[in-house]
Every structure is written in structure tokens, then in C-alpha cells.
Design an enzyme around this catalytic site. Structure first.
Site, PDB file in Angstrom:
ATOM      1  N   CYS A 165      12.585  63.258  25.225  1.00 15.24           N
ATOM      2  CA  CYS A 165      11.659  63.954  25.944  1.00 15.24           C
ATOM      3  C   CYS A 165      12.033  65.516  25.825  1.00 15.24           C
ATOM      4  O   CYS A 165      13.030  65.872  25.544  1.00 15.24           O
ATOM      5  CB  CYS A 165      11.355  63.519  27.415  1.00 15.24           C
ATOM      6  SG  CYS A 165      10.761  62.245  27.655  1.00 15.24           S
ATOM      7  N   HIS A 177      18.147  60.449  26.290  1.00 17.86           N
ATOM      8  CA  HIS A 177      17.249  60.957  27.171  1.00 17.86           C
ATOM      9  C   HIS A 177      17.155  62.399  27.179  1.00 17.86           C
ATOM     10  O   HIS A 177      17.902  63.179  26.560  1.00 17.86           O
ATOM     11  CB  HIS A 177      17.733  60.637  28.820  1.00 17.86           C
ATOM     12  CG  HIS A 177      17.347  59.190  29.074  1.00 17.86           C
ATOM     13  ND1 HIS A 177      16.123  58.630  28.959  1.00 17.86           N
ATOM     14  CD2 HIS A 177      18.187  58.117  29.607  1.00 17.86           C
ATOM     15  CE1 HIS A 177      16.178  57.214  29.346  1.00 17.86           C
ATOM     16  NE2 HIS A 177      17.474  57.034  29.684  1.00 17.86           N
TER      17      HIS A 177
END
Length: 472
Positions: A332, A290
């Protein structure tokens, strides 16, 4: 920021996402009008302006706008340039923008790049930015860069921009004073771009010290992936690990590392390389997790680690000086969602047919903390004539500030990368990554945030000085 190059030169290439603008699959058609703009800040030496004008002419830009304005006024002038292009209401083949300012003044060029990327007349057209420092205190290598660019454009107009800049990076790095200058290419191109106005051609260069990296020695790969809370990530690990082993990489895989474990595994990997008995030809490192709102990686424990810091440490590895280092980041880099309409532009018939509509998962995770990224520093003890920022290829699964996507089958980036490399393992990696980006951009994403279609676009940063073919 990581792409700053010794305060001297940065090359940024941006483009909008639209399939219909490509003259042929995988290649840009730049036979239309070429738009060019030169913004010069006070304090720039006249020789740099003259050299830049020569480059514009060598690239086939017969006329261009030239404005002298302080750096603070660059955005306003660029906005005016965009409005004039939109007002013409006619297709544009490509756009070239040169931004020249004294050293250290062009600190946040992303806003300038995004301004022109929103130009309707340029949707689907390549946009090339040359960011150049020139003035008191600037290194002299900027002049060598422009002279080399002009010479290569005139001598090899049939080369694609990626090929041309790779050769130029070699010349500038090897000829720079003290070997400290290392330009960097940032690209989101989806096809071969030939600014010379002739058919793009991929030359079959004979392998040699100045054309292709020698990968005949040991190759090592390290895959660090957070699987916990990331459905489908296991498929990425399996696919990428299988590819690395098939390409002859000695592959190490670590699952669910904490933030501290990310650092420890990279340190251990570097130690193993330093103690390797024989020469090391190439390394590949994949970081999958993440991502935080500022581009941080989140370990399995939810703590943050800066990917640029990890890459910088490995770049200082002694046995890797002059060797290609490939970094793949599936995470991300912010929380901005790329809207389909924003990326695609008008589609003519107004219809849209998604090639798939699986439920997607954002690679981002909430985080209230912020860690400032320090610009990369030089390696201690680097040999004369070497730059620790050279020979690095970094591929991000999303543009800076944007989210990345993944589903229960894996991510578009990793899965497409594996598919393309398995089909063409002997081709130049930068060319293959351009094809990977084209395919990723054409994927239609239905994210979990709403029912609106989304898009993804890779960002490729390269300071490679030779062609890199993972299968010699």
C-alpha cells in the site's frame, strides 16, 4: 519526491478506469475532439512558450486554451477547464495539459493531476500532463526536451507515447550538459496511446546501442517479501521467483526481513554486484510488504523503511551505471480506497458483473509515525555524462496515496505480471506493463472493509532510455 527530475522536467500521465472507452482492446481511440490547456506562470521565458505551442501543433491540437497565472492559481484554472469540458456533454478523445513555472515552484503536481482525473467527460480517456520548469536558474535541457518532442512527433506520428518518450529520454539524457538531465515518465495508461491520430504501431526495431538494452551478460534479481501476516504472499514469491529464474536471472529470495534487514539485504546485493567478475546487464528488485500511510514499507518487526531510499542506494551501484534497474513494489502507498464508481464511471446499462469476488486483504497496516522522504540525491563519483536517475523502471501496485490488495492466492499485480511476461517474454517491458495495468484495472475487488466494489491501478515510473526486453 522521487519523481522530481533535477528540478527541470516531469512528465505525468493519468487516466480514469473504464473499459468501455477503449476503441479496441489494448488501444485508445483518440479520434474524438482533443482538449488542451496551457498554464504559464510569470517568469517563464517566451522561448519555452513558443516551443510548447509548436509541440501542441505537432501533436495535432489545432487549438488550445492558454492562461498566464501564478502557480497558486493553477488549480482554480484547471477546475474551470474541467467544468467547461463537463458542460459540453460530448466525448473527448484525450486531454493534454502543460504546466510551466520557474524552477522549484511545481512542488505538488499530484493535486492538479487528480483534479482533471475527476472530469466526467474524460473518464476512460487518456490525460497527458507535461510539467516543465523554465525561467531564471532553470537548466537549458527543458528546451532540448521540447525540441526533441516536436521533432519525434513529426517524424514518427505512428509511435505510441511510451515508445516516443523512451527514445526522447535517450536523446535528452545523452545530449544534456554534463549528463545530469533525466526526464521521468509517470504512467497509469492501460493501452497504446498514439497522439498523432494514426493507428498505433509497435515498430520492430533492430537491436542496437540506441534501440535496445543489451542483456547478454549477468542478470540478477533480489526478492524481499514479508510473508508473516500476509496470506497469499507466498504465492507471489513463488510465481515471481520462478519467472526470474526462467528469464535467466540469478535470483536471491529472502523471507520476512525486518526493516533493518531490508537495508542490509540491499547493501549485500549491491556489494555482490560490485564484486561481480563479469559485466552485469540488468537487475530486478521486488519489495513486498505491508505499507504505511505515507508509502513506507513495514518490515516483519513492524518498523518502517523508505522504499525510495533503498532504490536510490542501488541506483548508485557502479556496475549498474547505464544498465536497466527494475523495481517492483507490492504494498500500500496510503489508505485511500479506490471506489468502483469513481474509477469506472457510468456503465450504460447500470449492471455490474464481477469476474470474481474473493475476500481481499488490504496491504496497508496502521502506523502512527511519519518519516519524511528526502528527494533523491546524486551518486558520489558518478562518471561524467551519467545520470544516477536514468535507466530506472519502478512499478507500484497502487497509485500514490491508495491501498493495494491481495488475497489467499496472491496479489493481482504480481500474478498478472507473471502471466503476461511468461506469455510475451521477448516484448518491450513497458508495453507489457501497460497490458498488465489494463488487466489489473479490469479486476473487480471486493475488499474486507465493506461490501462495495473496489478498483486497483498501477503506477509506472520510467527513465529507461532504450527498449527493455527481458528475453533477448
Amino acid at each position: 519526491m522521487a519523481f522530481l527530475v533535477a528540478g527541470t522536467l516531469r512528465v505525468a500521465t493519468q487516466m480514469a478506469d473504464t473499459r468501455d472507452s477503449l476503441g479496441r482492446k489494448g488501444k485508445y481511440d483518440v479520434r474524438g475532439p482533443k482538449a488542451a490547456l496551457m498554464l504559464i506562470s510569470p517568469g517563464v521565458v517566451a522561448a519555452a512558450v513558443t516551443a510548447l505551442e509548436d509541440v501542441f501543433q505537432a501533436l495535432g491540437f489545432e487549438s488550445w486554451e492558454r492562461r498566464q497565472v501564478p502557480v497558486q492559481g493553477f488549480l482554480e484554472k484547471l477546475a474551470g477547464f474541467r467544468e467547461r469540458l463537463d458542460a459540453h456533454r460530448r466525448p473527448v478523445g484525450c486531454a493534454l495539459v502543460a504546466l510551466v513555472a520557474p524552477r522549484g515552484q511545481l512542488r505538488q503536481p499530484q493535486q492538479l493531476v487528480r483534479e482533471l482525473s475527476g472530469c466526467r467527460a474524460l473518464r476512460g480517456c487518456p490525460k497527458v500532463f507535461l510539467l516543465l520548469s523554465s525561467g531564471p536558474g532553470s537548466a537549458p535541457e527543458s528546451g532540448a526536451f521540447l525540441a526533441g518532442l516536436r521533432e519525434l512527433c513529426g517524424r514518427s506520428p505512428h509511435w505510441s507515447l511510451v515508445q516516443l518518450l523512451t527514445e526522447l529520454l535517450r536523446k535528452v539524457t545523452e545530449e544534456s550538459t554534463g549528463g545530469t538531465c533525466c526526464p521521468v515518465l509517470r504512467s497509469s495508461l492501460r493501452g497504446a496511446l498514439c497522439l498523432g491520430g494514426v493507428e498505433p504501431w509497435r515498430p520492430e526495431l533492430a537491436p542496437g546501442p540506441n534501440t535496445q538494452y543489451d542483456l547478454s551478460k549477468t542478470r540478477a534479481a533480489l526478492l524481499l517479501a514479508v510473508i508473516q501476516g500476509r496470506p497469499g504472499a507466498q504465492h507471489d514469491v513463488e510465481a515471481l521467483g520462478g519467472l526470474c529464474r526462467a528469464l535467466g536471472f540469478e535470483t536471491t529470495v529472502r523471507m520476512d526481513p525486518t526493516a533493518q534487514a531490508f537495508r542490509e539485504e540491499l547493501a549485500q546485493f549491491q556489494k555482490q554486484l560490485d564484486t561481480c567478475r563479469g559485466p552485469v546487464s540488468c537487475v530486478l528488485v521486488a519489495l513486498m510488504a505491508h505499507g504505511g500511510p505515507q508509502g513506507q514499507l513495514l518490515g516483519a518487526d513492524g518498523q518502517e523503511v523508505q522504499p525510495e531510499a533503498l532504490m536510490q542506494e542501488l541506483s548508485c551501484c557502479r556496475v549498474l551505471w547505464g544498465r536497466p534497474k527494475v523495481f517492483l513494489l507490492q504494498a500500500c502507498r496510503g489508505d485511500v480506497l479506490q471506489m468502483y464508481a469513481e474509477a469506472q464511471g457510468p456503465l450504460g446499462n447500470g449492471n455490474f458483473f464481477p469476474c470474481w469476488s474473493l475476500k481481499r486483504t488490504l496491504e496497508s497496516a496502521s502506523s502512527n509515525s511519519f518519516s519524511e522522504v528526502t528527494a533523491g540525491s546524486s551518486c558520489r563519483g558518478a562518471p561524467p555524462g551519467r545520470s544516477d536517475q536514468a535507466d530506472i523502471l519502478t512499478v507500484y501496485s497502487a497509485a500514490e496515496g491508495y491501498v493495494a490488495y491481495r488475497d489467499d492466492k496472491g496479489s493481482d499485480f504480481i500474478q498478472t505480471l507473471v502471466e503476461v511476461l511468461r506469455a510475451n517474454p521477448g516484448r518491450d517491458l513497458l508495453e507489457l506493463l501497460t497490458e498488465v495495468n489494463r488487466r489489473v484495472c479490469e479486476q473487480d475487488v471486493l475488499g474486507p472493509d465493506c461490501d462495495e466494489l473496489r478498483k486497483a491501478c498501477l503506477e509506472i515510473r520510467s527513465s529507461l532510455r532504450h527498449r527493455l526486453c527481458l528475453q533477448p
